[in-house]
Design an enzyme around this catalytic site. Sequence first.
Site, PDB file in Angstrom:
ATOM      1  N   ASP A 108      39.142  34.130  37.184  1.00  0.00           N
ATOM      2  CA  ASP A 108      39.004  32.939  36.339  1.00  0.00           C
ATOM      3  C   ASP A 108      39.689  33.122  34.987  1.00  0.00           C
ATOM      4  O   ASP A 108      40.214  32.159  34.418  1.00  0.00           O
ATOM      5  CB  ASP A 108      37.523  32.606  36.109  1.00  0.00           C
ATOM      6  CG  ASP A 108      36.833  32.050  37.343  1.00  0.00           C
ATOM      7  OD1 ASP A 108      37.525  31.645  38.293  1.00  0.00           O
ATOM      8  OD2 ASP A 108      35.583  32.023  37.358  1.00  0.00           O
ATOM      9  N   ASP A 148      47.752  48.355  33.741  1.00  0.00           N
ATOM     10  CA  ASP A 148      46.848  48.785  34.806  1.00  0.00           C
ATOM     11  C   ASP A 148      45.414  48.881  34.284  1.00  0.00           C
ATOM     12  O   ASP A 148      45.156  48.671  33.091  1.00  0.00           O
ATOM     13  CB  ASP A 148      47.327  50.120  35.373  1.00  0.00           C
ATOM     14  CG  ASP A 148      47.101  50.235  36.871  1.00  0.00           C
ATOM     15  OD1 ASP A 148      46.176  49.580  37.385  1.00  0.00           O
ATOM     16  OD2 ASP A 148      47.846  50.984  37.533  1.00  0.00           O
TER      17      ASP A 148
END
Length: 545
Positions: free
Chosen positions: A220, A162
Amino acid sequence: MIQGLESIMNQGTKRILLAATLAATPWQVYGSIEQPSLLPTPPMGFNNWARFMCDLNETLFTETADTMAANGLRDAGYNRINLDDCWMAYQRSDNGSLQWNTTKFPHGLPWLAKYVKAKGFHFGIYEDSGNMTCGGYPGSYNHEEQDANTFASWGIDYLKLDGCNVYATQGRTLEEEYKQRYGHWHQVLSKMQHPLIFSESAPAYFAGTDNNTDWYTVMDWVPIYGELARHSTDILVYSGAGSAWDSIMNNYNYNTLLARYQRPGYFNDPDFLIPDHPGLTADEKRSHFALWASFSAPLIISAYIPALSKDEIAFLTNEALIAVNQDPLAQQATLASRDDTLDILTRSLANGDRLLTVLNKGNTTVTRDIPVQWLGLTETDCTYTAEDLWDGKTQKISDHIKIELASHATAVFRLSLPQGCSSVVPTGLVFNTASGNCLTAASNSSVAFQSCNGETSQIWQVTPSGVIRPVSQTTQCLAADGNLVKLQACDSTDSDGQKWTYPVTGNLKNAKTDGCLTEGSVQMKSCLYERDGQVFGLPSGVQLA
């Protein structure tokens, strides 16, 4: 965990994939060790968070494993049992190692790992890249190597990392800080004898803003570092306020923006399946599963497994839809058409079949004829066999397929293409992923971005040579001349002006002008880095530059 981020689009969506060629060089596939074989198809299994949040314990997981082994879920492919937040003690041990909560897990996590593995499951765990987890437990910042080795010694092979409590250090932007931390974890996992599957939550902390540049930038790099990424809002938890269906649609819309990233070895993750949520109708539960299956998204159930009904088990174990989800081509279904009521999605499967998925977003039953040309099938005098993946019934179709759908229901058909009729041209929407507006062909050779309306003028074919042409006018091709973007005859001598490439950044670059298609008045401008007005979704089957 990110909750409450507003929906970024009511009408927009996007994606791409691989099969034809809009470019010369394929994009390299990465995994946490640059090996797509680590996770060639999306994971399936169980996680406690959306159903139980921090109310987890040893009994929950042993009971879940026992039930999944007995009710057909494990044998259908749901072979992962994953812990989420709140499993650990509030303090590390004297040597800095993480410790499990001995009240919640009296036998310990190594014991639990052996238990679930004996039942035929893999075992996964949760941590955070910050100094604390979202629930306030010790994070892994500055303990990455130690924690990775601890997890491996406990028998764990899957890590959900996380992004709570991450703050930019001096000299870095917040995006750069996340990249450094997740990149470091990638390096740590790459050096392990048996690398853990790496689920990254970093993109979720950049979703839902007025400017998507940082979100796109994070997207990306996450495929370079791991096997799947939680890209946006958390699905509504069982005890949460609000509409569970709206939550599913919010995450569905986010996922449609990101198809260009997915391929074997990396999967976009729109979060958990919630089949026992009391706020969902039977059709909504089935739609949730069917859409995630069509996406080849992770199928991680967060529910009280022992109490699932026979009907819920039946759709969750639908062999035909799971086969689509686990198809080795790993394409994400993309939008062929969209209006206020219907989303029509399509993709290719590894054996050459074509998938049709239709979602009724409206509140009444809808009947619609869908031309096969919208699905990328352009040859004439062909007859296709369409199998309904809900009931297995088949029908023969030629020029269209008739759909009747109840409110919030989803139909899924698998089309077999006969010999001589097997060619597919990637076909669907070209739309801006920030605004959701669709590129629209006009009869006067002009083009514009408009709200998606389901008209044929918004459906485009993308040829192997990088030519883009509207289904409504297949003799006309999208062309650039200086700053001007227009339609012109496809046999024009201006061939370079009609050739487009599509890099992973989502730009549509023109071979003649070397500029990028830009929303607004539809013109060519200099290509800027991940600029909202220059990032587009294209049909599945288009190969990245």
